[in-house]
Every structure is written in structure tokens, then in C-alpha cells.
Design an enzyme around this catalytic site. Structure first.
Site, PDB file in Angstrom:
ATOM      1  N   ARG A  31      -1.215  -0.388  -8.731  1.00  0.00           N
ATOM      2  CA  ARG A  31      -2.600   0.009  -8.418  1.00  0.00           C
ATOM      3  C   ARG A  31      -2.676   1.538  -8.408  1.00  0.00           C
ATOM      4  O   ARG A  31      -1.963   2.190  -7.633  1.00  0.00           O
ATOM      5  CB  ARG A  31      -2.986  -0.518  -7.033  1.00  0.00           C
ATOM      6  CG  ARG A  31      -4.349  -0.047  -6.542  1.00  0.00           C
ATOM      7  CD  ARG A  31      -4.496  -0.152  -5.009  1.00  0.00           C
ATOM      8  NE  ARG A  31      -4.303  -1.497  -4.522  1.00  0.00           N
ATOM      9  CZ  ARG A  31      -3.815  -1.780  -3.301  1.00  0.00           C
ATOM     10  NH1 ARG A  31      -3.472  -0.802  -2.456  1.00  0.00           N
ATOM     11  NH2 ARG A  31      -3.661  -3.025  -2.919  1.00  0.00           N
TER      12      ARG A  31
ATOM     13  N   GLY B  21      -5.937   8.600  -3.833  1.00  0.00           N
ATOM     14  CA  GLY B  21      -5.129   9.047  -2.694  1.00  0.00           C
ATOM     15  C   GLY B  21      -5.993   9.318  -1.489  1.00  0.00           C
ATOM     16  O   GLY B  21      -6.935  10.115  -1.554  1.00  0.00           O
TER      17      GLY B  21
ATOM     18  N   ASP C 106       0.846  -1.197   0.000  1.00  0.00           N
ATOM     19  CA  ASP C 106       0.000   0.000   0.000  1.00  0.00           C
ATOM     20  C   ASP C 106       0.883   1.249   0.000  1.00  0.00           C
ATOM     21  O   ASP C 106       2.069   1.180   0.337  1.00  0.00           O
ATOM     22  CB  ASP C 106      -0.881   0.038   1.259  1.00  0.00           C
ATOM     23  CG  ASP C 106      -2.034  -0.964   1.194  1.00  0.00           C
ATOM     24  OD1 ASP C 106      -2.280  -1.540   0.130  1.00  0.00           O
ATOM     25  OD2 ASP C 106      -2.693  -1.161   2.235  1.00  0.00           O
TER      26      ASP C 106
ATOM     27  N   LYS D 101     -10.845  18.384  -6.221  1.00  0.00           N
ATOM     28  CA  LYS D 101     -11.306  17.063  -6.672  1.00  0.00           C
ATOM     29  C   LYS D 101     -11.193  16.928  -8.189  1.00  0.00           C
ATOM     30  O   LYS D 101     -10.777  15.886  -8.707  1.00  0.00           O
ATOM     31  CB  LYS D 101     -12.770  16.880  -6.232  1.00  0.00           C
ATOM     32  CG  LYS D 101     -13.081  15.460  -5.843  1.00  0.00           C
ATOM     33  CD  LYS D 101     -14.459  15.369  -5.202  1.00  0.00           C
ATOM     34  CE  LYS D 101     -14.965  13.957  -5.036  1.00  0.00           C
ATOM     35  NZ  LYS D 101     -14.051  12.905  -4.700  1.00  0.00           N
TER      36      LYS D 101
ATOM     37  N   ARG E 248     -13.959   5.065   7.013  1.00  0.00           N
ATOM     38  CA  ARG E 248     -14.931   4.802   5.932  1.00  0.00           C
ATOM     39  C   ARG E 248     -16.158   5.706   6.116  1.00  0.00           C
ATOM     40  O   ARG E 248     -16.693   6.247   5.166  1.00  0.00           O
ATOM     41  CB  ARG E 248     -15.393   3.336   5.924  1.00  0.00           C
ATOM     42  CG  ARG E 248     -14.331   2.318   5.596  1.00  0.00           C
ATOM     43  CD  ARG E 248     -14.021   2.243   4.110  1.00  0.00           C
ATOM     44  NE  ARG E 248     -13.194   3.320   3.600  1.00  0.00           N
ATOM     45  CZ  ARG E 248     -11.886   3.427   3.756  1.00  0.00           C
ATOM     46  NH1 ARG E 248     -11.211   2.512   4.403  1.00  0.00           N
ATOM     47  NH2 ARG E 248     -11.224   4.447   3.259  1.00  0.00           N
TER      48      ARG E 248
HETATM   49  P1  FAD Z   1     -14.364   8.955  -5.017  1.00  0.00           P
HETATM   50  O1  FAD Z   1     -13.797  10.175  -5.666  1.00  0.00           O
HETATM   51  O2  FAD Z   1     -14.327   8.839  -3.532  1.00  0.00           O
HETATM   52  O3  FAD Z   1     -15.843   8.760  -5.494  1.00  0.00           O
HETATM   53  C1  FAD Z   1     -16.157   8.831  -6.879  1.00  0.00           C
HETATM   54  C2  FAD Z   1     -17.453   8.146  -7.152  1.00  0.00           C
HETATM   55  O4  FAD Z   1     -17.352   6.742  -6.822  1.00  0.00           O
HETATM   56  C3  FAD Z   1     -18.603   8.642  -6.320  1.00  0.00           C
HETATM   57  O5  FAD Z   1     -19.164   9.816  -6.866  1.00  0.00           O
HETATM   58  C4  FAD Z   1     -19.554   7.439  -6.400  1.00  0.00           C
HETATM   59  O6  FAD Z   1     -20.180   7.394  -7.647  1.00  0.00           O
HETATM   60  C5  FAD Z   1     -18.590   6.265  -6.317  1.00  0.00           C
HETATM   61  N1  FAD Z   1     -18.415   5.884  -4.896  1.00  0.00           N
HETATM   62  C6  FAD Z   1     -17.367   6.153  -4.101  1.00  0.00           C
HETATM   63  N2  FAD Z   1     -17.568   5.649  -2.859  1.00  0.00           N
HETATM   64  C7  FAD Z   1     -18.763   5.054  -2.873  1.00  0.00           C
HETATM   65  C8  FAD Z   1     -19.547   4.367  -1.906  1.00  0.00           C
HETATM   66  N3  FAD Z   1     -19.123   4.200  -0.643  1.00  0.00           N
HETATM   67  N4  FAD Z   1     -20.736   3.868  -2.266  1.00  0.00           N
HETATM   68  C9  FAD Z   1     -21.201   4.047  -3.546  1.00  0.00           C
HETATM   69  N5  FAD Z   1     -20.508   4.692  -4.501  1.00  0.00           N
HETATM   70  C10 FAD Z   1     -19.316   5.198  -4.176  1.00  0.00           C
HETATM   71  N6  FAD Z   1      -5.403   5.098  -0.920  1.00  0.00           N
HETATM   72  C11 FAD Z   1      -4.105   5.345  -0.619  1.00  0.00           C
HETATM   73  O7  FAD Z   1      -3.732   6.494  -0.417  1.00  0.00           O
HETATM   74  N7  FAD Z   1      -3.212   4.303  -0.509  1.00  0.00           N
HETATM   75  C12 FAD Z   1      -3.553   3.018  -0.761  1.00  0.00           C
HETATM   76  O8  FAD Z   1      -2.710   2.115  -0.672  1.00  0.00           O
HETATM   77  C13 FAD Z   1      -4.904   2.747  -1.146  1.00  0.00           C
HETATM   78  N8  FAD Z   1      -5.316   1.506  -1.456  1.00  0.00           N
HETATM   79  C14 FAD Z   1      -6.590   1.309  -1.921  1.00  0.00           C
HETATM   80  C15 FAD Z   1      -6.956   0.043  -2.373  1.00  0.00           C
HETATM   81  C16 FAD Z   1      -8.201  -0.147  -2.945  1.00  0.00           C
HETATM   82  C17 FAD Z   1      -8.579  -1.507  -3.456  1.00  0.00           C
HETATM   83  C18 FAD Z   1      -9.121   0.949  -3.068  1.00  0.00           C
HETATM   84  C19 FAD Z   1     -10.452   0.780  -3.709  1.00  0.00           C
HETATM   85  C20 FAD Z   1      -8.762   2.179  -2.588  1.00  0.00           C
HETATM   86  C21 FAD Z   1      -7.513   2.383  -2.011  1.00  0.00           C
HETATM   87  N9  FAD Z   1      -7.128   3.639  -1.540  1.00  0.00           N
HETATM   88  C22 FAD Z   1      -5.817   3.840  -1.187  1.00  0.00           C
HETATM   89  C23 FAD Z   1      -8.150   4.707  -1.319  1.00  0.00           C
HETATM   90  C24 FAD Z   1      -8.241   5.677  -2.501  1.00  0.00           C
HETATM   91  O9  FAD Z   1      -7.090   6.505  -2.520  1.00  0.00           O
HETATM   92  C25 FAD Z   1      -9.484   6.571  -2.377  1.00  0.00           C
HETATM   93  O10 FAD Z   1      -9.398   7.325  -1.212  1.00  0.00           O
HETATM   94  C26 FAD Z   1     -10.797   5.847  -2.360  1.00  0.00           C
HETATM   95  O11 FAD Z   1     -10.790   4.738  -3.214  1.00  0.00           O
HETATM   96  C27 FAD Z   1     -11.931   6.783  -2.787  1.00  0.00           C
HETATM   97  O12 FAD Z   1     -11.757   7.208  -4.119  1.00  0.00           O
HETATM   98  P2  FAD Z   1     -12.606   6.636  -5.367  1.00  0.00           P
HETATM   99  O13 FAD Z   1     -11.689   6.543  -6.551  1.00  0.00           O
HETATM  100  O14 FAD Z   1     -13.205   5.336  -4.993  1.00  0.00           O
HETATM  101  O15 FAD Z   1     -13.680   7.678  -5.722  1.00  0.00           O
END
Ligand code: FAD
Length: 278
Positions: free
Chosen positions: A158, A162, A107, A175, A260
Site C-alpha cells: 500500500r 505518510g 500499517d 507537499k 482526522r
Molecule cells: P492529501 O494530500 O491529504 O489530499 C489530497 C487531495 O485528496 C485533497 O486535495 C482532496 O482533493 C482529497 N482529499 C483528501 N482528504 C479529503 C477529505 N477528507 N475529503 C475530501 N477530499 C479529500 N499513513 C501512514 O503513515 N501509515 C499507514 O499505515 C497509513 N495507512 C493508510 C491506509 C489508508 C487506507 C489510507 C487512505 C491512508 C493511510 N495513511 C497511512 C494516511 C496517509 O499517509 C495520508 O496521511 C492520508 O491518506 C492523506 O493523504 P491523501 O493521499 O489522502 O491526500
């Protein structure tokens, strides 16, 4: 015991519960990325303990023959104690996992840990020829350059938006700017990588873009989402693509659950509805 309200996002306290969840996922064609919750240890002992716990988990994955891998946080295995401790522990885990054919993700945490994380990834990716992956964060301005470095390495990358809050000198804050960076970087990866692309996002826009880029360039990719988030979409996408679910477990579940809920207040509502069965 984990209360029902948190069990939407956390598989349980024990590795056995995490593996049971992995088996349920495998039944719906989704693979599991198991993460033992824990981070920011300032002493060597807990970092070594979690490294040992990962070795046991790898052995359990092998004997369960589950479609599962692991994801390790740098500060969980010693980065806050010292770079050498982190590198030593993560190498031990990667060596042990390579012998058992279990994939290891690293990660990415705060922006000042990126170099130490990419350095050990590069070493282990070469050593294990693809058995290791690393996460990079689209909100960091350096990520375009980092992707150039990663393009020629074996292993997986991956891309996430962030989850940390870096200072403006090093990061995009709006954003819209983060989304634009994610799109640009995803396109670069599909153009320049031989495969090994992991789209770590729940964002339907980014998933759609990945599908389009896959059509255009033919590069292999997988989709990764968190346990408890867009579970229906995970199952649907798994009919066509490789989908992995990031599955946290362990007794340090409270702060993860809190995060979360804080990043998306609806998560609390979804979790409450699941408990009430509506
Ligand atoms: P967002 O910009 O949060 O959301 C965009 C859209 O996605 C929303 O408008 C909605 O349509 C949909 N969405 C998002 N959340 C939801 C929800 N709860 N329910 C329904 N729809 C939703 N971050 C790190 O900094 N380091 C890491 O090592 C890391 N590892 C990760 C590993 C995985 C498998 C994932 C999925 C995420 C990881 N992250 C990590 C977190 C990542 O950086 C984001 O903070 C997180 O994924 C939220 O961004 P997003 O791209 O999902 O979209």
C-alpha cells in the site's frame, strides 16, 4: 458509546459493529479493512491483548464470510516493547489468518520503525505466499529503495503519502515534493510489480494516475480510502475497480477522531452536517 459526530470515521466500539459496517460496505461492492484502534503500548500485556483481539476478529470475519481483512499497527502489537515481541505477535496473527484465508495488512508508523516492519513483512510474505501486505510512505526518502526490495516479494504493498512527521534528513517536507515522490513511486510499482498494488490515497490526482498507469502497463491494483472520507467516490470507483475501505473501530476512538479533524478541519464540518442531516 461513540457519539454521532465521530461515527462518520469510526464504525463502533465492538467487532460486531465493525463487521456490520463491513457488511454494509460489501452491499455496495466495497471491501473492508478492519483496524482495532490502539497504538504505542509500552508494556507487553496490552500488546498481547490486542493480538488476541485480532485473532478473534479473524475468526469472526471467517464465520461472517465478509469481504474483509485486517490491518495491524506495529506499536499496537509490541514494537515499542521490543522488535521480537512485535514479530512474534504479528506472525501469530498472520499464521492464524492464513489458515482462515483472511488477508493481513501491516500499517507503517514512524520512520525509525520501517526496517523492523519491512523485515517481518518479508518473512511473512514468503511464508504465506501473498497473504500479507505492508504500507510504505512516499514522504520518506528511502522508499524508492524499499520498493526495489519489495518488487520481487509476494503480497501487496500500500503506497500512502505518510501520516507521520519525520525529520528533514530522512523525509520530503514540501507537499509538492511528497506528491512528486508518490507519482514516481506509483509509476515504478506499475512498471515493476506483478500486481498487489494498493493506492492508499483520497487524492483524485493519484487515483487518475493509477488508472492511466493501469491502462499503460495492465498491472492489477486496488484503491484504499478511509471510512468517512470521499465515500461517494469510493462507491463510484467500486463500479470499475477493487475498492477497500479502512474501517477503524474500538474504544480508543477519540484520538483517531481528533487526528482526522486536525489533518482537515472540514472533516468536523462534514461530520456535523451528517449529524444534522444536511
Ligand atoms: P492529501 O494530500 O491529504 O489530499 C489530497 C487531495 O485528496 C485533497 O486535495 C482532496 O482533493 C482529497 N482529499 C483528501 N482528504 C479529503 C477529505 N477528507 N475529503 C475530501 N477530499 C479529500 N499513513 C501512514 O503513515 N501509515 C499507514 O499505515 C497509513 N495507512 C493508510 C491506509 C489508508 C487506507 C489510507 C487512505 C491512508 C493511510 N495513511 C497511512 C494516511 C496517509 O499517509 C495520508 O496521511 C492520508 O491518506 C492523506 O493523504 P491523501 O493521499 O489522502 O491526500
Amino acid at each position: 458509546m461513540i457519539p454521532p459526530i465521530a461515527s462518520r470515521f469510526v464504525a463502533g466500539e465492538s467487532p460486531a459493529e465493525a463487521l456490520e459496517h463491513a457488511r454494509d460496505l460489501n452491499d455496495r461492492n466495497v471491501k473492508a479493512i478492519l483496524n482495532l484502534l490502539g497504538e504505542h503500548y509500552h508494556e507487553r500485556a496490552p500488546a498481547d491483548e490486542d493480538a488476541e483481539a485480532y485473532l478473534r476478529l479473524v475468526a469472526d470475519i471467517e464465520s461472517a464470510a465478509a469481504e474483509a481483512c485486517i490491518s495491524v499497527k506495529p506499536s499496537q502489537v509490541g514494537l515499542d516493547v521490543g522488535t521480537e515481541v512485535f514479530h512474534e505477535n504479528v506472525e501469530r496473527i498472520a499464521d492464524y489468518a492464513a489458515d482462515r484465508d483472511v488477508f493481513v495488512w501491516i500499517d507503517m508508523e514512524d520512520h525509525d520503525t520501517t526496517d523492523a516492519t519491512l523485515d517481518i513483512f518479508e518473512k511473512l510474505a514468503r511464508k504465506h505466499e501473498g497473504g500479507v501486505g505492508v504500507c510504505v510512505q512516499a514522504n520518506l526518502k528511502r522508499t524508492d529503495d524499499d520498493l526495489e526490495r519489495l518488487a520481487d516479494l509476494p503480497g501487496k504493498v500500500r503506497l500512502v503519502k505518510g501520516a507521520y512527521d519525520p525529520p528533514a534528513e530522512v523525509a520530503y517536507e514540501e507537499k509538492s515534493a511528497v506528491n512528486a515522490a508518490y507519482e514516481r513511486q506509483l509509476e515504478y510499482m506499475f512498471e515493476q510489480f506483478d500486481g498487489g498494488i494498493a493506492v492508499g490515497s483520497h487524492d483524485p490526482r493519484m487515483i487518475r494516475l493509477a488508472e492511466e498507469l493501469h491502462e499503460e502497463y495492465g498491472t492489477d491494483f486496488e484503491i484504499q480510502m478511509l471510512m468517512g472520507v470521499r465515500e461517494d467516490a469510493q462507491t463510484d470507483l467500486a463500479e470499475e475497480y477493487e475498492v477497500w475501505q479502512y474501517v477503524p473501530y474500538g474504544d480508543k476512538w477519540l484520538s483517531y477522531f481528533y487526528r482526522r479533524v486536525m489533518e482537515r478541519k472540514e472533516n468536523l464540518l462534514f461530520a456535523a452536517r451528517a449529524v444534522l442531516g444536511r
